[in-house]
Motif scaffolding. Sequence first.
Motif, PDB file in Angstrom:
ATOM      1  N   ALA A 109       2.161  -4.653  -8.470  1.00 58.68           N
ATOM      2  CA  ALA A 109       2.080  -3.198  -8.485  1.00 58.68           C
ATOM      3  C   ALA A 109       0.914  -2.718  -9.357  1.00 58.68           C
ATOM      4  O   ALA A 109       0.183  -1.800  -8.980  1.00 58.68           O
ATOM      5  N   LYS A 110       0.751  -3.335 -10.519  1.00 58.44           N
ATOM      6  CA  LYS A 110      -0.366  -2.964 -11.405  1.00 58.44           C
ATOM      7  C   LYS A 110      -1.704  -3.190 -10.709  1.00 58.44           C
ATOM      8  O   LYS A 110      -2.621  -2.366 -10.806  1.00 58.44           O
ATOM      9  N   VAL A 114      -4.608  -0.159  -9.477  1.00 54.45           N
ATOM     10  CA  VAL A 114      -6.020  -0.161  -9.841  1.00 54.45           C
ATOM     11  C   VAL A 114      -6.894  -0.230  -8.597  1.00 54.45           C
ATOM     12  O   VAL A 114      -7.861   0.537  -8.445  1.00 54.45           O
ATOM     13  N   GLU A 115      -6.569  -1.131  -7.671  1.00 55.17           N
ATOM     14  CA  GLU A 115      -7.414  -1.349  -6.511  1.00 55.17           C
ATOM     15  C   GLU A 115      -7.456  -0.137  -5.573  1.00 55.17           C
ATOM     16  O   GLU A 115      -8.495   0.175  -4.998  1.00 55.17           O
ATOM     17  N   ALA A 121      -1.436   2.144 -16.029  1.00 57.59           N
ATOM     18  CA  ALA A 121      -0.304   2.863 -16.621  1.00 57.59           C
ATOM     19  C   ALA A 121       0.246   2.079 -17.802  1.00 57.59           C
ATOM     20  O   ALA A 121       0.246   0.842 -17.797  1.00 57.59           O
ATOM     21  N   ASP A 122       0.738   2.816 -18.804  1.00 58.93           N
ATOM     22  CA  ASP A 122       1.284   2.183 -20.007  1.00 58.93           C
ATOM     23  C   ASP A 122       2.769   1.877 -19.878  1.00 58.93           C
ATOM     24  O   ASP A 122       3.279   0.968 -20.538  1.00 58.93           O
ATOM     25  N   ASP A 123       3.500   2.636 -19.062  1.00 58.73           N
ATOM     26  CA  ASP A 123       4.963   2.539 -19.005  1.00 58.73           C
ATOM     27  C   ASP A 123       5.399   2.259 -17.571  1.00 58.73           C
ATOM     28  O   ASP A 123       5.107   3.047 -16.664  1.00 58.73           O
ATOM     29  N   TRP A 124       6.104   1.136 -17.379  1.00 62.83           N
ATOM     30  CA  TRP A 124       6.556   0.740 -16.048  1.00 62.83           C
ATOM     31  C   TRP A 124       8.074   0.558 -16.034  1.00 62.83           C
ATOM     32  O   TRP A 124       8.658   0.042 -16.986  1.00 62.83           O
ATOM     33  N   SER A 125       8.693   0.967 -14.925  1.00 60.89           N
ATOM     34  CA  SER A 125      10.134   0.766 -14.743  1.00 60.89           C
ATOM     35  C   SER A 125      10.426   0.716 -13.246  1.00 60.89           C
ATOM     36  O   SER A 125       9.548   0.986 -12.417  1.00 60.89           O
ATOM     37  N   ASP A 153     -12.171   2.259 -13.562  1.00 63.70           N
ATOM     38  CA  ASP A 153     -13.036   2.031 -12.410  1.00 63.70           C
ATOM     39  C   ASP A 153     -12.253   1.343 -11.302  1.00 63.70           C
ATOM     40  O   ASP A 153     -11.533   0.367 -11.536  1.00 63.70           O
ATOM     41  N   ARG A 154     -12.418   1.864 -10.116  1.00 60.78           N
ATOM     42  CA  ARG A 154     -11.780   1.273  -8.948  1.00 60.78           C
ATOM     43  C   ARG A 154     -12.732   0.258  -8.343  1.00 60.78           C
ATOM     44  O   ARG A 154     -13.892   0.584  -8.062  1.00 60.78           O
TER      45      ARG A 154
END
Length: 225
Positions: A109-110, A114-115, A121-125, A153-154
């Motif tokens: 997911a991370k 980005v892609e 993001a700093d917080d994931w749930s 940057d993408r």
Amino acid sequence: MEPRRPETPDSLRDPHGGHPPHTFDVVDSDVLYEGAIFALRGDRVRMPGGRIATREKVEHYGAVAIAALDDEDRLVMIYQYRPAIGRRIWEMPAGLLDGGSEEAPVEAAKRELVEEVGIEADDWSTLVDVVGCPGFADESVRVFLARGLREVDRPASGDDEEADLVVRRVPLDDLVTGAMSGDVVNGPCIAGVFAAAEVVAGRFTPRPVDAPWLDRPTEYARRRG
């Protein structure tokens, strides 16, 4: 009102108490088609009366989607062309699980966030797990909630479809309305929108990022790997 931790309601607990009266054993199986991201299988299954019936099943790697929520209660959405339905639709950033690795779903997911839209993001749930077509496909999509967003940057994409997509931050209330009006039709996206709305309203807390994923597909990756 304090937000609640989501737990299984008594009304939705297994009516068989974990001991179903019949096991639908697969007696034999044939691979009818195998492609890059899914396969079609024909299973011969033993039914409750003893009869053997053929059931077609689509095997899939599984996928992740991301409800990326900013400080103004807007979700990062993409507008892109989907060949299967022949038009562009609004969706959350999403992508396939890597069937050939032990990568954790949140890492996938991370990477996709980005892609596709150039955001970290700093917080994931975990918001929701969605099995869209359980009658014939094992595809399951885990929708993550990502907060504490920052733009990065993408990376350049060689995918013509991704080059065409539009990125927009859409108010969560507008997406709820869009789901009810029929303007938002992607299943995991709709589920994620309503789940995110429940979190923002303070009625529920999301699950941990590594919460059990009961229906995560594994058969296709294992057979191909």
